[in-house]
Scaffold this motif. Structure first.
Motif, PDB file in Angstrom:
ATOM      1  N   ALA A   1      17.695   8.788  39.510  1.00  0.00           N
ATOM      2  CA  ALA A   1      18.608   9.455  38.034  1.00  0.00           C
ATOM      3  C   ALA A   1      19.787   8.669  37.593  1.00  0.00           C
ATOM      4  CB  ALA A   1      18.342  10.734  38.397  1.00  0.00           C
ATOM      5  N   LYS A   2      20.251   8.988  39.187  1.00  0.00           N
ATOM      6  CA  LYS A   2      22.059   8.663  39.544  1.00  0.00           C
ATOM      7  C   LYS A   2      22.109   6.665  38.728  1.00  0.00           C
ATOM      8  CE  LYS A   2      23.942  12.060  42.808  1.00  0.00           C
ATOM      9  NZ  LYS A   2      23.364  11.600  44.332  1.00  0.00           N
ATOM     10  N   ARG A   3      21.393   6.002  38.960  1.00  0.00           N
ATOM     11  CA  ARG A   3      21.174   4.440  38.904  1.00  0.00           C
ATOM     12  C   ARG A   3      20.863   4.116  37.482  1.00  0.00           C
ATOM     13  NH1 ARG A   3      21.324   5.768  44.398  1.00  0.00           N
ATOM     14  NH2 ARG A   3      21.814   4.593  45.650  1.00  0.00           N
ATOM     15  N   LEU A   4      20.637   4.827  36.855  1.00  0.00           N
ATOM     16  CA  LEU A   4      19.967   4.556  35.442  1.00  0.00           C
ATOM     17  C   LEU A   4      20.818   3.988  34.884  1.00  0.00           C
ATOM     18  CD1 LEU A   4      17.722   8.016  34.009  1.00  0.00           C
ATOM     19  CD2 LEU A   4      16.739   5.537  34.861  1.00  0.00           C
TER      20      LEU A   4
ATOM     21  N   GLU B   1      27.274  14.889  28.036  1.00  0.00           N
ATOM     22  CA  GLU B   1      26.272  14.432  26.936  1.00  0.00           C
ATOM     23  C   GLU B   1      25.580  13.189  27.622  1.00  0.00           C
ATOM     24  OE1 GLU B   1      27.781  14.272  23.259  1.00  0.00           O
ATOM     25  OE2 GLU B   1      27.869  15.564  22.776  1.00  0.00           O
ATOM     26  N   ARG B   2      26.218  12.512  28.446  1.00  0.00           N
ATOM     27  CA  ARG B   2      25.504  11.780  29.868  1.00  0.00           C
ATOM     28  C   ARG B   2      24.582  12.667  30.322  1.00  0.00           C
ATOM     29  NH1 ARG B   2      24.092   6.587  29.734  1.00  0.00           N
ATOM     30  NH2 ARG B   2      24.671   5.731  31.654  1.00  0.00           N
ATOM     31  N   GLN B   3      25.500  13.131  31.139  1.00  0.00           N
ATOM     32  CA  GLN B   3      24.379  13.156  32.425  1.00  0.00           C
ATOM     33  C   GLN B   3      23.439  14.239  31.696  1.00  0.00           C
ATOM     34  OE1 GLN B   3      27.335  16.363  34.211  1.00  0.00           O
ATOM     35  NE2 GLN B   3      27.927  13.841  35.294  1.00  0.00           N
ATOM     36  N   ILE B   4      23.330  15.100  30.832  1.00  0.00           N
ATOM     37  CA  ILE B   4      22.021  15.548  30.493  1.00  0.00           C
ATOM     38  C   ILE B   4      21.143  14.411  29.995  1.00  0.00           C
ATOM     39  CG2 ILE B   4      21.278  17.300  28.110  1.00  0.00           C
ATOM     40  CD1 ILE B   4      23.898  18.779  28.169  1.00  0.00           C
ATOM     41  N   LEU B   5      21.562  13.565  29.271  1.00  0.00           N
ATOM     42  CA  LEU B   5      20.686  12.503  28.509  1.00  0.00           C
ATOM     43  C   LEU B   5      19.798  11.711  29.984  1.00  0.00           C
ATOM     44  CD1 LEU B   5      19.332  10.724  26.348  1.00  0.00           C
ATOM     45  CD2 LEU B   5      21.117   9.327  26.506  1.00  0.00           C
TER      46      LEU B   5
ATOM     47  N   ALA C   1      14.661  11.303  32.943  1.00  0.00           N
ATOM     48  CA  ALA C   1      14.766  11.088  34.601  1.00  0.00           C
ATOM     49  C   ALA C   1      13.498  12.516  35.155  1.00  0.00           C
ATOM     50  CB  ALA C   1      16.180  11.267  35.963  1.00  0.00           C
ATOM     51  N   ALA C   2      13.813  13.523  34.438  1.00  0.00           N
ATOM     52  CA  ALA C   2      12.747  13.919  34.480  1.00  0.00           C
ATOM     53  C   ALA C   2      11.477  13.883  33.541  1.00  0.00           C
ATOM     54  CB  ALA C   2      13.249  15.537  33.644  1.00  0.00           C
ATOM     55  N   LYS C   3      11.596  13.720  32.420  1.00  0.00           N
ATOM     56  CA  LYS C   3      10.979  12.663  32.120  1.00  0.00           C
ATOM     57  C   LYS C   3       9.956  11.463  32.776  1.00  0.00           C
ATOM     58  CE  LYS C   3       9.329  10.612  27.307  1.00  0.00           C
ATOM     59  NZ  LYS C   3       9.528   9.898  26.604  1.00  0.00           N
TER      60      LYS C   3
END
Length: 173
Positions: A117-120, A98-102, A107-109
């Motif tokens: 995106a990995k560093r968010l 779920e965290r990966q999806i979020l 990141a897409a937004k």
């Protein structure tokens, strides 16, 4: 009394005909009766489609093996403690997914590349969005003040080509 067969009530998809475009939409027509042509859809090369299909099949196979492993763990659980251990492991995996999806949606937004995106960082969606805004400032180029080039017609100076030619001759090319 013999039983009669009842006709099937299942709907069959309508076949696409030259008059009906894919998706069942009808072409728009104006008052003159001519149809508006829509731009042709981009065609994706077959090589790219094969690669995507192979990736999707590999991902589906991975999920099937995980399902079988989970079913085996749950069927072997005989005590409440074993069952709770198996379910807590699954909950941890679910939370990670779920965290990966979020992170992926945030990141897409904000149009971040996958490496950023990995560093968010952040626990909630609001924190992730705030971090994504900061990263977006570093990635996205700033828009220039003006896209116009050349002379500004509002300069107010009168240009005399004869004077400009004489000045150029005096300078000596």
């Amino acid at each position: 009394m013999p039983e009669q067969e009842t006709p099937s009530t299942e709907e069959k998809p309508a076949e696409e005909t030259p008059q009906t475009p894919p998706g069942g939409e009808t072409p728009q027509s104006d008052d003159a009766g001519s149809t508006e042509e829509k731009p042709a859809e981009e065609t994706v090369p077959a090589e790219v489609l094969r690669k995507e299909l192979t990736g999707a099949r590999a991902e589906a196979a991975n999920y099937r093996t995980k399902l079988r492993e989970t079913e085996a763990k749950l069927s072997k659980a005989k005590t409440v403690e074993e069952f709770e251990a198996a379910t807590s492991e699954l909950r941890g995996q679910i939370e990670a997914l779920e965290r990966q999806i979020l992170i992926g949606t945030v990141a897409a937004k904000y149009e971040l590349p996958p490496t950023l995106a990995k560093r968010l960082t952040g626990a909630t969606e609001a924190e992730l969005e705030a971090d994504a805004k900061e990263l977006q400032k570093l990635v996205a180029p700033a828009a220039p003040e003006s896209l116009g080039g050349g002379l500004d017609p509002d300069d107010g100076e009168d240009f005399d080509p004869v004077k400009a030619a004489r000045a150029a001759r005096r300078r000596g090319y």
